[in-house]
Design an enzyme around this catalytic site. Structure first.
Site, mmCIF file in Angstrom:
data_model
loop_
_atom_site.group_PDB
_atom_site.id
_atom_site.type_symbol
_atom_site.label_atom_id
_atom_site.label_comp_id
_atom_site.label_asym_id
_atom_site.label_seq_id
_atom_site.Cartn_x
_atom_site.Cartn_y
_atom_site.Cartn_z
ATOM 1 N N HIS A 148 0.841 -1.197 0.000
ATOM 2 C CA HIS A 148 0.000 0.000 0.000
ATOM 3 C C HIS A 148 0.877 1.248 0.000
ATOM 4 O O HIS A 148 2.084 1.171 0.256
ATOM 5 C CB HIS A 148 -0.905 0.031 1.240
ATOM 6 C CG HIS A 148 -2.098 -0.878 1.143
ATOM 7 N ND1 HIS A 148 -2.040 -2.205 1.498
ATOM 8 C CD2 HIS A 148 -3.362 -0.651 0.709
ATOM 9 C CE1 HIS A 148 -3.233 -2.769 1.307
ATOM 10 N NE2 HIS A 148 -4.051 -1.844 0.813
ATOM 11 N N LYS A 152 -0.522 4.759 4.576
ATOM 12 C CA LYS A 152 -1.387 3.793 5.261
ATOM 13 C C LYS A 152 -0.803 3.471 6.631
ATOM 14 O O LYS A 152 0.367 3.126 6.757
ATOM 15 C CB LYS A 152 -1.558 2.517 4.421
ATOM 16 C CG LYS A 152 -2.519 1.531 5.092
ATOM 17 C CD LYS A 152 -3.005 0.472 4.133
ATOM 18 C CE LYS A 152 -3.931 -0.514 4.816
ATOM 19 N NZ LYS A 152 -5.168 0.083 5.306
HETATM 20 N N1 LIG Z 1 -12.457 -1.056 3.199
HETATM 21 C C1 LIG Z 1 -11.932 -0.547 2.077
HETATM 22 O O1 LIG Z 1 -12.270 -0.944 0.936
HETATM 23 C C2 LIG Z 1 -10.919 0.549 2.223
HETATM 24 C C3 LIG Z 1 -10.318 1.142 1.111
HETATM 25 C C4 LIG Z 1 -9.441 2.186 1.294
HETATM 26 C C5 LIG Z 1 -9.160 2.648 2.584
HETATM 27 N N2 LIG Z 1 -9.727 2.028 3.646
HETATM 28 C C6 LIG Z 1 -9.545 2.507 5.039
HETATM 29 O O2 LIG Z 1 -10.355 3.675 5.171
HETATM 30 C C7 LIG Z 1 -9.753 4.550 6.126
HETATM 31 C C8 LIG Z 1 -9.540 5.933 5.485
HETATM 32 O O3 LIG Z 1 -8.587 5.810 4.440
HETATM 33 P P1 LIG Z 1 -8.074 7.107 3.651
HETATM 34 O O4 LIG Z 1 -6.950 6.654 2.790
HETATM 35 O O5 LIG Z 1 -9.244 7.829 3.046
HETATM 36 O O6 LIG Z 1 -7.510 7.977 4.898
HETATM 37 P P2 LIG Z 1 -7.128 9.515 4.974
HETATM 38 O O7 LIG Z 1 -6.869 10.052 3.610
HETATM 39 O O8 LIG Z 1 -6.067 9.626 6.022
HETATM 40 O O9 LIG Z 1 -8.483 10.222 5.514
HETATM 41 C C9 LIG Z 1 -8.927 10.062 6.837
HETATM 42 C C10 LIG Z 1 -10.215 10.853 7.028
HETATM 43 O O10 LIG Z 1 -10.702 10.619 8.354
HETATM 44 C C11 LIG Z 1 -10.884 11.875 9.018
HETATM 45 N N3 LIG Z 1 -10.593 11.712 10.433
HETATM 46 C C12 LIG Z 1 -9.413 11.417 11.024
HETATM 47 N N4 LIG Z 1 -9.549 11.368 12.355
HETATM 48 C C13 LIG Z 1 -10.855 11.616 12.598
HETATM 49 C C14 LIG Z 1 -11.630 11.731 13.795
HETATM 50 N N5 LIG Z 1 -11.074 11.573 15.003
HETATM 51 N N6 LIG Z 1 -12.968 11.985 13.662
HETATM 52 C C15 LIG Z 1 -13.531 12.152 12.444
HETATM 53 N N7 LIG Z 1 -12.848 12.098 11.290
HETATM 54 C C16 LIG Z 1 -11.523 11.834 11.377
HETATM 55 C C17 LIG Z 1 -9.929 12.826 8.351
HETATM 56 O O11 LIG Z 1 -10.376 14.162 8.560
HETATM 57 P P3 LIG Z 1 -9.324 15.412 8.560
HETATM 58 O O12 LIG Z 1 -8.834 15.538 7.136
HETATM 59 O O13 LIG Z 1 -10.141 16.579 8.981
HETATM 60 O O14 LIG Z 1 -8.226 15.019 9.518
HETATM 61 C C18 LIG Z 1 -10.059 12.368 6.893
HETATM 62 O O15 LIG Z 1 -11.257 12.906 6.341
HETATM 63 C C19 LIG Z 1 -8.449 3.848 6.579
HETATM 64 O O16 LIG Z 1 -8.729 3.118 7.752
HETATM 65 C C20 LIG Z 1 -8.136 2.912 5.423
HETATM 66 O O17 LIG Z 1 -7.360 1.797 5.810
HETATM 67 C C21 LIG Z 1 -10.605 1.009 3.496
#
Ligand SMILES: NC(=O)c1ccc[n+]([C@@H]2O[C@H](COP(=O)([O-])OP(=O)(O)OC[C@H]3O[C@@H](n4cnc5c(N)ncnc54)[C@H](OP(=O)(O)O)[C@@H]3O)[C@@H](O)[C@H]2O)c1
Length: 244
Positions: A148, A152
């Site tokens: 990844h 991540k």
């Molecule tokens: N299941 C699947 O198919 C799949 C696919 C891809 C990713 N994921 C997972 O999805 C999650 C997000 O991935 P990403 O790449 O989009 O991450 P990212 O780019 O780091 O985005 C994280 C998001 O969560 C918000 N956030 C962080 N802390 C928070 C809190 N305490 N309360 C509310 N919102 C909060 C952030 O807001 P701010 O910008 O305001 O900090 C941002 O909008 C990860 O756990 C990843 O492993 C899952």
């Protein structure tokens, strides 16, 4: 046609959140009524979608399903908001603790919940193939290798653990290896190694849009369901039942 499901996006400013906000308008089955981030943008309404801070979750407009792609630190609050509103929860947030998993399980007595480590059709099919290969090859070694992007946080990935669980159905002790490099969206290899031969089952995601489309499909599907725990296999059952 049914009215579109009214969605709240939690983690809206992240990589996945941005994909969801870009793609929902082409999906007639959903409508985003609120977007939540830790720090909302100053203008507060972007392309017609109102943004809220995570601390304001109690005051967001009525929604039927929350779609959560955030971090474990934000998970408890969105789960509580769904229970308080009687709304469904679709979550793809990985790295949840045992306590958070137990809370999700308890909440499923009150609301419909669907957590998946991966929302792509390809990985759902891959898990099915891994389970069958594991049962056919009980003496072989099984390794799950995943790669990844460098941002991540959790390792091994949630998807790697799901594939490992599928292999352990065949009694395998699974070994995991993780790479964090560049902008890799997500790659998973499940390798079964025997003496003198090897099988590799590989899935490569080249765009986050596959996860976002899958999550929007799951959210529309979850709307109005009875309380309980659902999986992507339930959502994709029609397709998967034709795979065997
Ligand atoms: N299941 C699947 O198919 C799949 C696919 C891809 C990713 N994921 C997972 O999805 C999650 C997000 O991935 P990403 O790449 O989009 O991450 P990212 O780019 O780091 O985005 C994280 C998001 O969560 C918000 N956030 C962080 N802390 C928070 C809190 N305490 N309360 C509310 N919102 C909060 C952030 O807001 P701010 O910008 O305001 O900090 C941002 O909008 C990860 O756990 C990843 O492993 C899952």
């Amino acid at each position: 046609m049914n009215a579109p499901a009214r969605l709240l996006i939690h983690g809206a400013s992240g990589r996945m959140g941005e994909a969801l906000l870009r793609l929902w308008a082409d999906d007639g089955n959903v409508q985003i009524v609120a977007a939540v981030t830790r720090r909302p943008p100053p203008q507060r309404v972007v392309n017609g979608v109102p943004f809220f801070a995570a601390s304001e979750l109690g005051g967001v407009p009525a929604f039927e399903v929350a779609v959560d792609f955030s971090l474990p630190e934000g998970f408890d609050r969105v789960l509580a908001a769904c229970v308080a509103r009687g709304a469904g929860l679709v979550s793809g947030t990985t790295g949840l603790s045992e306590v958070q998993r137990a809370a999700l399980s308890s909440a499923s007595a009150k609301i419909p919940v669907l957590w998946a480590s991966n929302f792509s059709l390809g990985v759902a099919v891959l898990a099915d193939l891994v389970e069958r290969a594991a049962q056919a090859l009980p003496q072989w070694n099984c390794d799950v290798l995943e790669a990844h992007h460098i941002h991540k946080k959790d390792a091994p990935s949630g998807t790697a653990l799901t594939l490992g669980e599928a292999a352990s159905a065949g009694g395998h002790q699974v070994n995991y290896s993780s790479i964090r490099a560049g902008d890799i969206v997500g790659e998973h290899t499940v390798q079964f190694s025997g003496i003198g031969e090897r099988i590799e089952l590989i899935h490569r995601a080249t765009s986050r849009d596959v996860f976002a489309h899958g999550a929007l499909t799951a959210a529309a599907w979850l709307k109005g369901r009875a309380a309980g725990t659902y999986t992507m296999r339930d959502v994709l059952l029609g397709h998967l039942s034709t795979v065997r």
